[in-house]
Design a protein around this motif. Sequence first.
Motif, short mmCIF file in Angstrom:
data_model
loop_
_atom_site.label_atom_id
_atom_site.label_comp_id
_atom_site.label_asym_id
_atom_site.label_seq_id
_atom_site.Cartn_x
_atom_site.Cartn_y
_atom_site.Cartn_z
N LEU A 1 0.82 -1.22 0.00
CA LEU A 1 0.00 0.00 0.00
C LEU A 1 0.85 1.27 0.00
O LEU A 1 0.35 2.34 -0.31
N GLU A 2 2.13 1.13 0.33
CA GLU A 2 3.03 2.28 0.30
C GLU A 2 3.26 2.79 -1.12
O GLU A 2 3.80 3.89 -1.31
N SER A 3 2.86 2.02 -2.11
CA SER A 3 3.00 2.48 -3.50
C SER A 3 1.95 3.53 -3.84
O SER A 3 2.06 4.20 -4.87
N LEU A 4 0.94 3.70 -3.00
CA LEU A 4 -0.05 4.77 -3.21
C LEU A 4 0.60 6.11 -2.90
O LEU A 4 1.34 6.25 -1.92
N SER A 5 0.33 7.08 -3.71
CA SER A 5 0.90 8.41 -3.54
C SER A 5 0.57 8.96 -2.15
O SER A 5 -0.58 8.96 -1.73
N GLY A 6 1.61 9.38 -1.43
CA GLY A 6 1.43 9.99 -0.12
C GLY A 6 1.31 9.02 1.04
O GLY A 6 1.22 9.44 2.19
N VAL A 7 1.31 7.72 0.76
CA VAL A 7 1.12 6.72 1.82
C VAL A 7 2.48 6.17 2.25
O VAL A 7 3.23 5.64 1.43
N GLY A 8 2.76 6.31 3.54
CA GLY A 8 3.98 5.75 4.13
C GLY A 8 3.67 4.51 4.93
O GLY A 8 2.55 3.98 4.89
N VAL A 9 4.64 4.07 5.70
CA VAL A 9 4.50 2.84 6.47
C VAL A 9 3.30 2.89 7.41
O VAL A 9 2.47 1.98 7.44
N SER A 10 3.19 3.95 8.19
CA SER A 10 2.13 4.06 9.18
C SER A 10 0.75 4.05 8.54
O SER A 10 -0.15 3.32 8.98
N MET A 11 0.56 4.85 7.50
CA MET A 11 -0.74 4.90 6.85
C MET A 11 -1.04 3.59 6.12
O MET A 11 -2.19 3.14 6.08
N ALA A 12 -0.03 2.96 5.56
CA ALA A 12 -0.24 1.66 4.90
C ALA A 12 -0.77 0.65 5.91
O ALA A 12 -1.70 -0.11 5.62
N GLN A 13 -0.21 0.66 7.12
CA GLN A 13 -0.68 -0.25 8.16
C GLN A 13 -2.11 0.08 8.56
O GLN A 13 -2.93 -0.81 8.78
N LYS A 14 -2.43 1.36 8.66
CA LYS A 14 -3.80 1.76 9.02
C LYS A 14 -4.80 1.33 7.94
O LYS A 14 -5.89 0.84 8.25
N LEU A 15 -4.43 1.52 6.68
CA LEU A 15 -5.30 1.08 5.58
C LEU A 15 -5.53 -0.43 5.64
O LEU A 15 -6.65 -0.92 5.53
N TYR A 16 -4.45 -1.15 5.83
CA TYR A 16 -4.51 -2.61 5.88
C TYR A 16 -5.39 -3.07 7.04
O TYR A 16 -6.25 -3.93 6.88
N GLN A 17 -5.17 -2.48 8.21
CA GLN A 17 -5.95 -2.86 9.39
C GLN A 17 -7.42 -2.48 9.25
O GLN A 17 -8.28 -3.10 9.87
N ALA A 18 -7.71 -1.46 8.42
CA ALA A 18 -9.10 -1.06 8.18
C ALA A 18 -9.76 -1.96 7.14
O ALA A 18 -10.94 -1.78 6.83
#
Length: 164
Positions: A112-129
């Motif tokens: 998910l870090e390949s999405l523009s503006g998404v780093g490690v923390s946000m990738a984890q939040k997206l995944y957990q959601a």
Amino acid sequence: MVGRAESHLPDGTGFNPYGIWLPEIDPDILPPSTSETRATAWGQVRSGSEEERNLISFLRSFRYIVETAEGLDQMLYELRELSTSTPDNRKVWKKLKKADPLFPDSFFSSALESLSGVGVSMAQKLYQAGFRTVEEAQAASDGELLAIPGLGRGLLAKVRGGLP
């Protein structure tokens, strides 16, 4: 590496947007290490040791599962089975979990870090959601994404814009 090879280089080496799959290398034919240890997720492992052999065996199985399982749920199921399949695999899994408590989910959320503006923390939040792939995140409604803490309208616009 995340996912399956989607394309191939002229020499047959597979790759996808997340990197290159290196051909499997038989550790018995590797040149002697110039170091007595090799780096791992949990620290140094002595070259040629039983621990290194167990890690290589585990990683081969891990890679096979990622390359052949149908879908993320099947991959996670098979990886959890791998984690208990032998005493040596249990040891490797325990060390990986200690080094990264979110493993193996963190391995997959990194895509998910390949999405523009998404780093490690946000990738984890997206995944957990529940958004476990780039496609799922991009297909989500604005409301679903904005419900994720830390994901505001600015980041939403970047995610909607696609890959960087």
